[in-house]
Design a protein around this motif. Structure first.
Motif, PDB file in Angstrom:
ATOM      1  N   PRO A 233      11.965  -1.599  -1.959  1.00 49.25           N
ATOM      2  CA  PRO A 233      12.649  -2.314  -3.053  1.00 49.25           C
ATOM      3  C   PRO A 233      13.762  -1.471  -3.655  1.00 49.25           C
ATOM      4  O   PRO A 233      13.726  -0.240  -3.638  1.00 49.25           O
ATOM      5  CB  PRO A 233      11.521  -2.554  -4.067  1.00 49.25           C
ATOM      6  CG  PRO A 233      10.264  -2.526  -3.253  1.00 49.25           C
ATOM      7  CD  PRO A 233      10.511  -1.501  -2.178  1.00 49.25           C
ATOM      8  N   LEU A 234      14.746  -2.144  -4.229  1.00 50.91           N
ATOM      9  CA  LEU A 234      15.927  -1.463  -4.758  1.00 50.91           C
ATOM     10  C   LEU A 234      15.591  -0.386  -5.781  1.00 50.91           C
ATOM     11  O   LEU A 234      16.235   0.660  -5.828  1.00 50.91           O
ATOM     12  CB  LEU A 234      16.870  -2.491  -5.396  1.00 50.91           C
ATOM     13  CG  LEU A 234      17.784  -3.267  -4.448  1.00 50.91           C
ATOM     14  CD1 LEU A 234      18.539  -4.337  -5.212  1.00 50.91           C
ATOM     15  CD2 LEU A 234      18.755  -2.326  -3.744  1.00 50.91           C
ATOM     16  N   LYS A 235      14.591  -0.604  -6.603  1.00 55.69           N
ATOM     17  CA  LYS A 235      14.307   0.361  -7.671  1.00 55.69           C
ATOM     18  C   LYS A 235      13.876   1.712  -7.119  1.00 55.69           C
ATOM     19  O   LYS A 235      13.931   2.720  -7.833  1.00 55.69           O
ATOM     20  CB  LYS A 235      13.252  -0.188  -8.629  1.00 55.69           C
ATOM     21  CG  LYS A 235      11.850  -0.274  -8.062  1.00 55.69           C
ATOM     22  CD  LYS A 235      10.873  -0.714  -9.143  1.00 55.69           C
ATOM     23  CE  LYS A 235       9.432  -0.711  -8.643  1.00 55.69           C
ATOM     24  NZ  LYS A 235       8.478  -1.096  -9.709  1.00 55.69           N
ATOM     25  N   TYR A 236      13.444   1.747  -5.863  1.00 53.79           N
ATOM     26  CA  TYR A 236      13.052   3.016  -5.263  1.00 53.79           C
ATOM     27  C   TYR A 236      14.242   3.728  -4.613  1.00 53.79           C
ATOM     28  O   TYR A 236      14.184   4.944  -4.398  1.00 53.79           O
ATOM     29  CB  TYR A 236      11.975   2.794  -4.193  1.00 53.79           C
ATOM     30  CG  TYR A 236      10.656   2.289  -4.736  1.00 53.79           C
ATOM     31  CD1 TYR A 236       9.623   3.161  -5.058  1.00 53.79           C
ATOM     32  CD2 TYR A 236      10.443   0.924  -4.932  1.00 53.79           C
ATOM     33  CE1 TYR A 236       8.417   2.698  -5.555  1.00 53.79           C
ATOM     34  CE2 TYR A 236       9.248   0.451  -5.432  1.00 53.79           C
ATOM     35  CZ  TYR A 236       8.233   1.342  -5.749  1.00 53.79           C
ATOM     36  OH  TYR A 236       7.049   0.875  -6.246  1.00 53.79           O
ATOM     37  N   LEU A 237      15.263   2.988  -4.270  1.00 50.16           N
ATOM     38  CA  LEU A 237      16.317   3.515  -3.413  1.00 50.16           C
ATOM     39  C   LEU A 237      17.282   4.451  -4.114  1.00 50.16           C
ATOM     40  O   LEU A 237      18.013   5.194  -3.451  1.00 50.16           O
ATOM     41  CB  LEU A 237      17.100   2.348  -2.782  1.00 50.16           C
ATOM     42  CG  LEU A 237      16.270   1.383  -1.935  1.00 50.16           C
ATOM     43  CD1 LEU A 237      17.167   0.309  -1.333  1.00 50.16           C
ATOM     44  CD2 LEU A 237      15.519   2.125  -0.833  1.00 50.16           C
ATOM     45  N   TYR A 238      17.323   4.421  -5.438  1.00 51.16           N
ATOM     46  CA  TYR A 238      18.266   5.264  -6.183  1.00 51.16           C
ATOM     47  C   TYR A 238      17.543   6.391  -6.930  1.00 51.16           C
ATOM     48  O   TYR A 238      18.059   6.915  -7.915  1.00 51.16           O
ATOM     49  CB  TYR A 238      19.074   4.413  -7.151  1.00 51.16           C
ATOM     50  CG  TYR A 238      20.059   3.499  -6.451  1.00 51.16           C
ATOM     51  CD1 TYR A 238      21.392   3.867  -6.288  1.00 51.16           C
ATOM     52  CD2 TYR A 238      19.654   2.278  -5.922  1.00 51.16           C
ATOM     53  CE1 TYR A 238      22.290   3.050  -5.633  1.00 51.16           C
ATOM     54  CE2 TYR A 238      20.549   1.448  -5.252  1.00 51.16           C
ATOM     55  CZ  TYR A 238      21.860   1.832  -5.112  1.00 51.16           C
ATOM     56  OH  TYR A 238      22.761   1.020  -4.457  1.00 51.16           O
TER      57      TYR A 238
ATOM     58  N   ASP B 190       0.828  -1.200   0.000  1.00 52.13           N
ATOM     59  CA  ASP B 190       0.000   0.000   0.000  1.00 52.13           C
ATOM     60  C   ASP B 190       0.867   1.256   0.000  1.00 52.13           C
ATOM     61  O   ASP B 190       0.548   2.244  -0.659  1.00 52.13           O
ATOM     62  CB  ASP B 190      -0.926   0.014   1.221  1.00 52.13           C
ATOM     63  CG  ASP B 190      -2.064  -0.986   1.103  1.00 52.13           C
ATOM     64  OD1 ASP B 190      -2.367  -1.406  -0.022  1.00 52.13           O
ATOM     65  OD2 ASP B 190      -2.641  -1.352   2.147  1.00 52.13           O
ATOM     66  N   PHE B 191       1.974   1.209   0.736  1.00 52.89           N
ATOM     67  CA  PHE B 191       2.853   2.375   0.773  1.00 52.89           C
ATOM     68  C   PHE B 191       3.554   2.563  -0.568  1.00 52.89           C
ATOM     69  O   PHE B 191       3.731   3.699  -1.022  1.00 52.89           O
ATOM     70  CB  PHE B 191       3.882   2.234   1.891  1.00 52.89           C
ATOM     71  CG  PHE B 191       4.754   3.444   2.051  1.00 52.89           C
ATOM     72  CD1 PHE B 191       4.212   4.656   2.450  1.00 52.89           C
ATOM     73  CD2 PHE B 191       6.115   3.385   1.778  1.00 52.89           C
ATOM     74  CE1 PHE B 191       5.008   5.796   2.578  1.00 52.89           C
ATOM     75  CE2 PHE B 191       6.919   4.515   1.917  1.00 52.89           C
ATOM     76  CZ  PHE B 191       6.363   5.716   2.316  1.00 52.89           C
ATOM     77  N   LEU B 192       3.951   1.472  -1.207  1.00 51.55           N
ATOM     78  CA  LEU B 192       4.583   1.586  -2.521  1.00 51.55           C
ATOM     79  C   LEU B 192       3.605   2.173  -3.544  1.00 51.55           C
ATOM     80  O   LEU B 192       4.016   2.916  -4.444  1.00 51.55           O
ATOM     81  CB  LEU B 192       5.078   0.222  -2.996  1.00 51.55           C
ATOM     82  CG  LEU B 192       6.207  -0.397  -2.167  1.00 51.55           C
ATOM     83  CD1 LEU B 192       6.629  -1.733  -2.762  1.00 51.55           C
ATOM     84  CD2 LEU B 192       7.412   0.548  -2.064  1.00 51.55           C
ATOM     85  N   LYS B 193       2.330   1.869  -3.388  1.00 52.83           N
ATOM     86  CA  LYS B 193       1.322   2.466  -4.270  1.00 52.83           C
ATOM     87  C   LYS B 193       1.293   3.981  -4.070  1.00 52.83           C
ATOM     88  O   LYS B 193       1.165   4.755  -5.035  1.00 52.83           O
ATOM     89  CB  LYS B 193      -0.054   1.866  -3.960  1.00 52.83           C
ATOM     90  CG  LYS B 193      -1.211   2.465  -4.755  1.00 52.83           C
ATOM     91  CD  LYS B 193      -1.068   2.211  -6.235  1.00 52.83           C
ATOM     92  CE  LYS B 193      -2.363   2.484  -6.997  1.00 52.83           C
ATOM     93  NZ  LYS B 193      -2.870   3.861  -6.839  1.00 52.83           N
ATOM     94  N   VAL B 194       1.420   4.421  -2.826  1.00 52.28           N
ATOM     95  CA  VAL B 194       1.496   5.857  -2.544  1.00 52.28           C
ATOM     96  C   VAL B 194       2.694   6.467  -3.272  1.00 52.28           C
ATOM     97  O   VAL B 194       2.585   7.513  -3.919  1.00 52.28           O
ATOM     98  CB  VAL B 194       1.591   6.118  -1.031  1.00 52.28           C
ATOM     99  CG1 VAL B 194       1.866   7.598  -0.747  1.00 52.28           C
ATOM    100  CG2 VAL B 194       0.320   5.673  -0.320  1.00 52.28           C
ATOM    101  N   LEU B 195       3.859   5.811  -3.179  1.00 52.39           N
ATOM    102  CA  LEU B 195       5.054   6.329  -3.838  1.00 52.39           C
ATOM    103  C   LEU B 195       4.913   6.299  -5.358  1.00 52.39           C
ATOM    104  O   LEU B 195       5.349   7.233  -6.045  1.00 52.39           O
ATOM    105  CB  LEU B 195       6.281   5.528  -3.401  1.00 52.39           C
ATOM    106  CG  LEU B 195       6.676   5.617  -1.926  1.00 52.39           C
ATOM    107  CD1 LEU B 195       8.004   4.894  -1.698  1.00 52.39           C
ATOM    108  CD2 LEU B 195       6.773   7.064  -1.454  1.00 52.39           C
ATOM    109  N   ASP B 196       4.320   5.227  -5.887  1.00 56.72           N
ATOM    110  CA  ASP B 196       4.142   5.139  -7.335  1.00 56.72           C
ATOM    111  C   ASP B 196       3.264   6.274  -7.853  1.00 56.72           C
ATOM    112  O   ASP B 196       3.515   6.837  -8.929  1.00 56.72           O
ATOM    113  CB  ASP B 196       3.523   3.788  -7.711  1.00 56.72           C
ATOM    114  CG  ASP B 196       4.477   2.630  -7.507  1.00 56.72           C
ATOM    115  OD1 ASP B 196       5.698   2.861  -7.402  1.00 56.72           O
ATOM    116  OD2 ASP B 196       3.989   1.475  -7.426  1.00 56.72           O
TER     117      ASP B 196
END
Length: 364
Positions: free
Chosen positions: A86-91, A48-54
């Motif tokens: 997830p890694l794809k968010y970290l950079y 759910d939080f990743l959906k917020v970031l997306d």
């Protein structure tokens, strides 16, 4: 240190973006290895939080800022907490958090200042350590600007880009880049630990929340979204009563990170924001400096204090509700009041065992 910006509407230079991406990405990758390779970490509500970031991935399409709030249980909470992403968010710094870091720890020399600035940490003075601290220091103004819609994205804005300076000073001598000057940081994400100190309680109960988070919610335009987070286990990784080697984190611990549901800022705090706006208008309006309060009644007046207390209480209630949903022991309601902690005879110390709840507290 000066900003690499060449204009109020432009983003940072390519070297700045690359360096920031490496600092944040590598730090978070190391945190991920620590969380999942050397400890047993459970993450709840992450999708759910990743959906917020997306939904916030394109800065030009963001409608409002994002505030995340959590309890504060160790000196490693940030940045290690973000290793769960997830890694794809970290950079991708433009969709990662800005944090508030202690000036007397994170910005004590040029090397530290550069590292934490690239890591999207804003220098914050603490009243127990500096007369520059408090609710109205320049860093809170910068955080409010970050959470707000950049003037260049507004159709009708009373603010000009000149009100968003390229740098600011926290104490009259340092020079800090203003990330809010960049369009890509419009409606940004800011994370705060509203307890304002490391609080290690046996049942992971929380202290009262301080009013910095209240300013962010009341004064950002438009109202930011709020996501509560509850963490447990970091206090076992870096317990305040640890002995030699004190500087090394412990491994093999059970860690839990839980993300709550996103709160719409207007729905959750709209009544208080309207009350705040009415108070501001009664004092002559907000002025043309976003995030800056000069009027004494708006700073220290009884109604202003009441509004901030209620905002902080509601934010804490959301974190405690998440804690309750996870099955923790019923919280002590008295811990949510500043008056409770003001009675602690050791509260002026930097590190101590509280006589209020027996917790270990680090204000250093």
């Amino acid at each position: 240190m000066t900003s690499s910006s060449t204009g109020a509407q432009q983003g940072p230079s390519l070297p700045w973006r690359v360096t920031s991406s490496l600092v944040m990405g590598i730090s978070s990758t190391i945190s991920k290895i620590f969380l999942f390779g050397l400890n047993r970490t459970e993450v709840i509500g992450l999708q759910d939080f990743l959906k917020v970031l997306d939904d916030r991935a394109d800065p030009a399409k963001r409608q409002r800022g994002l505030i995340t709030v959590s309890n504060h249980i160790s000196v490693l909470d940030d940045p290690v907490l973000w290793g769960v992403l997830p890694l794809k968010y970290l950079y991708n710094p433009q969709n990662l958090r800005f944090g508030l870091g202690a000036h007397d720890i994170c910005f004590t020399n040029k090397a530290f200042a550069s590292f934490f600035t690239y890591g999207q940490v804003l220098p914050t003075h603490r009243l127990k350590h500096s007369e520059q601290g408090g609710l109205f220091q320049p860093t809170f103004s910068e955080a409010i600007r970050l959470l707000s819609t950049h003037p260049s994205f507004r159709t009708h804005s009373p603010l000009s880009l000149s009100n968003y300076p390229p740098t600011y000073s926290t104490n009259g001598t340092d020079v800090v880049p203003c990330p809010s000057v960049h369009q890509r940081n419009s409606n940004a994400w800011v994370h705060v630990f509203p307890e304002g100190a490391v609080h290690q309680h046996a049942d992971v109960d929380c202290r009262y929340f301080k009013w910095g988070v209240s300013r962010l919610i009341l004064e950002s335009e438009p109202a930011p979204d709020v996501v509560p987070i509850f963490i447990d286990g970091f206090q076992q990784v870096m317990p305040e009563d640890r002995v030699f080697p004190r500087f090394l984190p412990r491994i093999g611990k059970r860690i839990k990170v839980a993300f709550g549901q996103k709160l719409d800022g207007e729905s959750a705090f709209g009544d208080l924001r309207r009350r705040w706006r009415k108070l501001v208008e009664s004092r002559g309006g907000p002025g043309n400096e976003p995030g800056v309060i000069r009027d004494k009644r708006l700073r220290d007046g009884e109604e202003a204090r009441e509004i901030r207390v209620e905002v902080a209480k509601r934010v804490r209630d959301e974190v405690m509700r998440l804690r309750s949903q996870l099955g923790y022991k019923e919280a002590n309601p008295s811990y949510g009041f500043a008056e409770t902690w003001a009675k602690d005879p050791k509260s002026s110390r930097k590190r101590y065992r509280s006589e209020v709840d027996g917790s270990l507290i680090n204000q250093d």
